[in-house]
Design an enzyme around this catalytic site. Structure first.
Site, PDB file in Angstrom:
ATOM      1  N   CYS A 118       0.831  -1.198   0.000  1.00 19.77           N
ATOM      2  CA  CYS A 118       0.000   0.000   0.000  1.00 19.77           C
ATOM      3  C   CYS A 118       0.877   1.264   0.000  1.00 19.77           C
ATOM      4  O   CYS A 118       1.503   1.566  -0.998  1.00 19.77           O
ATOM      5  CB  CYS A 118      -0.968  -0.036   1.188  1.00 19.77           C
ATOM      6  SG  CYS A 118      -2.399   1.056   0.971  1.00 19.77           S
TER       7      CYS A 118
ATOM      8  N   HIS B 145      -3.772  -4.999   0.193  1.00 20.58           N
ATOM      9  CA  HIS B 145      -3.512  -5.532   1.523  1.00 20.58           C
ATOM     10  C   HIS B 145      -3.594  -7.062   1.516  1.00 20.58           C
ATOM     11  O   HIS B 145      -4.685  -7.625   1.629  1.00 20.58           O
ATOM     12  CB  HIS B 145      -4.529  -4.976   2.527  1.00 20.58           C
ATOM     13  CG  HIS B 145      -4.376  -3.519   2.818  1.00 20.58           C
ATOM     14  ND1 HIS B 145      -4.471  -2.995   4.093  1.00 20.58           N
ATOM     15  CD2 HIS B 145      -4.113  -2.463   2.012  1.00 20.58           C
ATOM     16  CE1 HIS B 145      -4.292  -1.687   4.047  1.00 20.58           C
ATOM     17  NE2 HIS B 145      -4.077  -1.346   2.792  1.00 20.58           N
TER      18      HIS B 145
ATOM     19  N   GLU C 243      -2.887  -9.143   3.779  1.00 16.02           N
ATOM     20  CA  GLU C 243      -3.216  -9.777   5.059  1.00 16.02           C
ATOM     21  C   GLU C 243      -4.712 -10.039   5.196  1.00 16.02           C
ATOM     22  O   GLU C 243      -5.134 -10.777   6.095  1.00 16.02           O
ATOM     23  CB  GLU C 243      -2.718  -8.908   6.222  1.00 16.02           C
ATOM     24  CG  GLU C 243      -3.627  -7.775   6.644  1.00 16.02           C
ATOM     25  CD  GLU C 243      -3.779  -6.690   5.596  1.00 16.02           C
ATOM     26  OE1 GLU C 243      -4.890  -6.134   5.478  1.00 16.02           O
ATOM     27  OE2 GLU C 243      -2.787  -6.410   4.875  1.00 16.02           O
TER      28      GLU C 243
END
Length: 384
Positions: free
Chosen positions: A261, A353, A355
């Site tokens: 990001c 992202h 995760e």
């Protein structure tokens, strides 16, 4: 649990658009860049994502709050959004994991919100006109004259040019032990890191050292890292020259690097490319991205308002002398650069992202790719 309030509130955009609704969360005045997030789930993770600092977040999903909030799912130490806009807040909390209502959590952290407005109309307006400054006025502030409210909004700072890393970063270093076979120390520059990112890195065998955004190259070298990671975070990458210079020192040391990001944007600038502000950004958990290395299309979680300006096709030469670079991932909605891969130094990044907190798990393999890159570099050094 808190029920609906009839206290008035008003959302004012810098172009003079006004939407009247009900107070939600804390009462008062809040200012920020009004953006929309398209996730149907995961509002607690959204609210606690430090990348939303300075932004008033509108949820496009109409019904918010039915699962409340709990002590297990926060992605950081507090709610970071500047303000919150929802259409229909839940009257009750019905999830067994809830510790409190969303309204109570917003009040606790002082987040001024508004409910009961046509969020679809606001979203369509932003998509046409672009993200813009706005303000939520509730409680006594709702009674301020419309002209004065608009003046207050127009005097708020623009998101472009803001460096917000200091607001969200830790003050002192923190260490998360590696899980399983230990690879070595990983220096994570906290520009707004999420807990799920730390957990994923530790699960790959890294002893994760989360460092303040003020860390120097000497402080990074002092922990004898096997690699460096730049996290997500808020603000304009063009206003983070110190972090770019730090990253150039990392690349000069040939330390393996992974950025996500905001970290992707800073890698782009370190390599010598520019960045620019998107009209209304990408915020949601349903964004299609093409991984050019595998040819696979992934559904990914996004939260960014800026992007890297780099050639989409073929190999480019780093203007700052780091060799060949290619755009590794491309957004399929608008052809925005979604990833960079350096071909002559051990560095890569993605704009989204991996995760997945909240969001799909399609991109979780990127943490494995990072681990493999670090192990390959270690093997190369050992063979010399």
């Amino acid at each position: 649990m808190t029920l609906f309030t009839t206290d008035p509130a008003v959302l004012v955009l810098e172009d003079g658009t006004r939407h009247t609704g009900r107070s939600y969360g804390a009462r008062g005045t809040t200012l920020g860049e009004v953006v929309f997030a398209t996730g149907m789930t995961g509002y607690q993770e959204t609210l606690t994502d430090p990348s939303y600092a300075g932004q008033i977040v509108l949820q496009t999903a109409p019904h918010i709050g039915n699962t409340g909030v709990n002590d297990e799912d926060p992605e950081s130490r507090r709610i970071w959004v500047a303000g919150y806009i929802v259409r229909d807040p839940s009257r009750v909390v019905s999830n067994w994991r809830a510790d409190e209502s969303l309204d109570e959590a917003l009040e606790r952290d002082g987040i001024v919100g508004i409910s009961g407005i046509d969020t679809r109309a606001v979203t369509r307006h932003i998509r046409s006109a672009g993200s813009m400054r706005g303000g939520i006025f509730s409680g006594d502030a709702a009674g301020i004259s419309p002209g004065e409210q608009l003046r207050i909004v127009r005097e708020a700072p623009q998101m472009a040019g803001q460096n917000l890393s200091a607001q969200v970063s830790v003050d002192v270093a923190a260490v998360t032990p590696a899980v399983g076979e230990r690879i070595g120390n990983l220096a994570v520059l906290d520009l707004g890191v999420k807990q799920a990112t730390i957990d994923n890195l530790a699960a790959r065998g890294f002893e994760v050292h989360v460092l303040p955004q003020t860390a120097t190259i000497d402080e990074i070298r002092a922990i004898d890292p096997v690699a460096v990671f730049y996290s997500n975070g808020p603000g304009d990458p063009a206003a983070s020259a110190d972090h770019v210079e730090l990253l150039r020192a990392v690349l000069d040391d040939r330390l393996p690097f992974f950025g996500i990001c905001f970290g992707n944007q800073l890698l782009g600038r370190a390599l010598g490319f520019g960045t620019y502000k998107l009209p209304f950004g990408h915020r949601g958990i349903n964004q299609p991205v093409l991984d050019r290395q595998t040819g696979r299309v992934e559904i990914t979680a996004h939260n960014h308002g800026f992007a890297v300006d780099a050639p989409l096709d073929g190999e480019a030469s780093s203007p700052n002398g780091y060799g060949r670079v290619e755009v590794s991932h491309v957004g399929l909605n608008d052809n925005v650069v979604e990833g960079l891969r350096a071909l002559d130094i051990p560095a890569f990044s993605v704009q989204y992202h991996p995760e997945a907190a909240a969001g799909p798990h399609d991109a979780n393999y990127l943490f494995d790719r990072f681990r493999d890159l670090v192990l390959a570099e270690q093997s190369t050094k050992d063979s010399k």
